[in-house]
Design an enzyme around this catalytic site. Structure first.
Site: not given
Length: 530
Positions: A121, A428, A431
Site C-alpha cells: 500500500w 483521514e 481512528y
C-alpha cells in the site's frame, strides 16, 4: 569527496534512518554542482538535494529513491523525507519514490521513469516543479497531486489523482478513472532553496510569484526570482534559544535552520516583510510551556519552508499563526507562502495543540502542507494527544496546493475566508473515537473533515478525499465528510469518501449528497457540488 566516501555517508545515514520514524536525528545531504555515481536511499528525516541553480547542475548516476522494505513493502508510513533539485540517471531506467505524506519530490529531473509504490500500500504524495522523461506509474497510490510538472506519460489511479499546471497530464475523467486536471496554477510560488554560485559562495534562491503557471520554472533555461547571500541569514543550530533567534530576526536577518530539533521557550516572531525562513533536513520546532512555535505578522512576502512543527506536552492554542486575529491587509501582489510545512501532534511523545495552523492573513499560498494528529507511535490516545482542528483559515483569497489534514478530534479543516481555493485535499478522520457519544457535534454524528464556514459566499476546491477507519469502535458514524453552504459560489469538484476496509461509516459525501461509504459500499464518489 571521493565517490567511495560519498557512498559510505549515504549508506550510513540510511542505516540510521531507514526505520527511525520518531527519532531525533535529522540529515541534509547536499551535493555541489557536478556528476556523481551514487545510490541515495532516502530514509526518515533525510533531505537529499542539489546545490545548483538548476536541477541539471547536479547529476546522480545511480538512484535517488525511497523504498518500503523496512515495512514489508507497505509505504503508508514513509513520511518526512525529500528529494530536491537534482537530475538522476537511474540504473535500469526506473527510479522509485514509494512514499505517503510529507515526502516531496520537488525540482527533480529524472532521466527515466518513476514508480510511486513498492508493491504494498501507499497513500499520497507531492510532485512539483519536476520533469520525468519517461513514465510515472502510480501503482497502489490511493491519491497523489502533481503540480507544475511534465512527464512522458502517466499510468495508474485509485481514488483521487490531481494534476495542476502539469504537461502531458491525463484529462479530467473523475470518477472513472479518478483524474482531476486543472490546466494552470492560478497563482503560485516555488519553494526557496540553498545553492552555491560560480565563486562557491552559498546563497538562497527565492523564486518569483507566477500567475496562470503551467510546467516548471527551470526547464526553459531561465527562472524568475533572485538570490539572497547567506550572510543575510542567521544560521540556527540545535541548542539556539528562541530569544537568540528572535534577536537575529529583529535585526533584519533571514533564518536558516540547520538539521535538528529545536526546543522553543517562546514563539518565534517573524515581523519583517519578505523574510525567508528555510529549514534543512526536516528541522523540527517544538514549543514548550504551551506557547506557539511561530507567529508571522500580517505583512507581505514571508516565505516559510521545510519545517516540521511538533506539539509539546503542554497544550498550545496554536503551533503556527500567520497574521494575528483580525488581519485585514491585502497581499495579493506579494503573498506569504508556506512550502513543505508539516505539523505533528503526538507520535514522538505526548503532544497537545488545540489548532495546528491558523491563517488569518489574506492571499496566503500553501504549497504542500501535512497537518497530522498521530494515529500511531508514542503518546497516542483519545485523551492523550488531544487536538481539535488541524487548519483554520480566516483570511480571504487563500490558496492551497496539496493539503493533507488527518485524525483531529473535531473539524479537521475550517475555512471561514472568502475566495479560498484548494487543489487536492486528503483526509483521514480520527481512528480512535471510543464510541459515538464521544464524537458528536451537537446532535450530528461526528465532525466533517472540511467545513466551509456558514457565512462564506465564494470557495472552490478540486480533488477532495476523506476516509474513515474507526478501529476502536467500528460502529461509529460520520454524518458527512464535507460541509458547506448551499450557494452557487461554493463549489466542489471530484469528491470521494472511503470506508477503509469497511471499518466505520460515512453517511454522506457533501452535506446530504452522495454516500454512504460503509462496510457494504466502501467508496462513494460525487463529481460536483452543488
Amino acid at each position: 569527496m571521493p565517490a567511495s566516501r560519498i557512498q559510505d555517508e549515504l549508506d550510513s545515514v540510511f542505516a540510521c534512518q531507514e526505520s527511525n520514524q520518531f527519532g531525533g536525528e535529522r540529515f541534509a545531504l547536499l551535493f555541489k554542482p557536478g556528476a556523481y555515481d551514487a545510490d541515495a536511499n532516502v530514509g526518515f528525516y533525510t533531505q537529499v538535494a542539489g546545490l545548483g541553480l538548476s536541477p541539471d547542475d547536479v547529476t546522480i548516476n545511480g538512484a535517488v529513491h525511497a523504498e518500503a522494505g523496512w515495512f514489508d513493502g507497505n509505504a503508508t508510513q514513509n513520511f518526512w523525507r525529500s528529494a530536491e533539485n537534482l537530475s538522476v540517471n537511474p540504473v535500469g531506467g526506473t527510479d522509485r519514490w514509494a512514499v505517503s505524506q510529507a515526502a516531496p519530490y520537488r525540482r527533480m529531473h529524472l532521466r527515466g521513469s518513476l514508480q510511486l509504490d513498492d508493491g504494498g500500500w501507499s497513500s499520497g504524495g507531492y510532485l512539483a516543479d519536476s520533469v520525468v522523461d519517461g513514465q510515472i506509474r502510480s501503482g497502489s497510490q490511493q491519491q497523489w497531486i502533481s503540480r507544475n510538472a511534465r512527464w512522458g506519460s502517466w499510468q495508474g489511479s485509485n481514488w483521487n489523482m490531481v494534476f495542476v499546471g502539469a504537461e502531458n497530464a491525463p484529462a479530467t475523467s473523475f470518477p472513472n478513472p479518478p483524474f482531476t486536471t486543472v490546466d494552470k496554477a492560478p497563482v503560485v510560488r516555488e519553494k526557496p532553496f540553498l545553492h552555491v554560485d560560480d565563486t562557491g559562495a552559498y546563497q538562497v534562491f527565492v523564486p518569483a510569484l507566477r500567475h496562470d503557471a503551467r510546467g516548471t520554472t527551470w526547464s526553459g533555461g531561465t527562472q524568475p526570482g533572485s538570490s539572497l547571500p547567506i550572510g543575510e541569514f542567521f544560521i540556527a543550530k540545535p541548542g539556539d534559544s528562541a530569544s537568540t533567534i528572535n534577536a537575529a530576526l529583529a535585526t533584519g536577518k533571514h533564518l536558516l535552520f540547520t538539521p535538528g530539533v529545536y526546543h522553543l521557550g517562546q514563539a518565534l516572531e517573524v515581523d519583517r516583510p519578505d523574510t525567508v525562513v528555510l529549514g534543512l533536513g526536516l528541522a523540527t520546532l517544538v514549543p514548550g510551556n504551551g506557547v506557539a512555535a511561530m507567529r508571522v505578522a500580517d505583512v507581505d512576502g514571508v516565505k516559510v519552508a521545510g519545517l516540521l512543527f511538533d506539539a509539546g506536552p503542554v497544550n498550545s492554542p496554536v503551533l503556527l499563526e500567520v497574521g494575528p486575529a483580525g488581519s485585514a491587509g491585502s497581499h495579493a501582489a506579494n503573498p506569504v507562502s508556506l512550502h513543505d510545512v508539516f505539523f505533528r501532534v503526538g507520535g514522538a511523545g505526548v503532544g497537545r495543540a488545540t489548532t495546528s495552523l491558523v491563517i488569518n492573513s489574506s492571499d496566503v499560498l500553501g504549497d504542500h502542507l501535512w497537518i497530522w494528529r498521530a494515529d500511531h507511535g508514542d503518546g497516542v490516545g483519545w485523551d492523550i494527544n488531544t487536538a481539535d482542528t488541524g487548519l483554520v483559515v480566516n483570511g480571504d483569497d487563500v490558496t492551497a496546493y496539496g493539503l493533507f489534514v488527518e485524525h483531529y478530534q473535531k473539524y479537521q479543516t475550517i475555512w471561514n475566508g472568502n475566495g479560498g481555493r484548494t487543489y487536492f485535499y486528503q483526509n483521514e478522520l480520527p481512528y480512535d473515537p471510543p464510541d459515538q457519544a464521544a464524537w458528536m457535534n451537537g446532535g450530528t454524528k461526528g465532525y466533517a473533515a472540511y467545513k466551509v464556514g456558514d457565512g462564506v459566499t465564494s470557495h472552490e476546491a478540486w480533488g477532495l478525499g476523506s476516509y474513515c477507519f474507526f478501529n476502536v469502535d467500528p460502529a461509529v458514524v460520520a454524518e458527512r465528510s464535507f460541509e458547506a453552504p448551499e450557494t452557487a459560489g461554493v463549489r466542489f469538484h471530484s469528491v470521494v469518501t472511503v470506508s477503509l476496509g469497511g471499518t466505520g461509516t460515512i453517511n454522506h459525501v457533501v452535506n446530504d449528497r452522495g454516500g454512504p461509504s460503509d462496510p457494504a459500499t466502501n467508496v462513494a464518489n460525487l463529481s460536483g457540488f452543488p
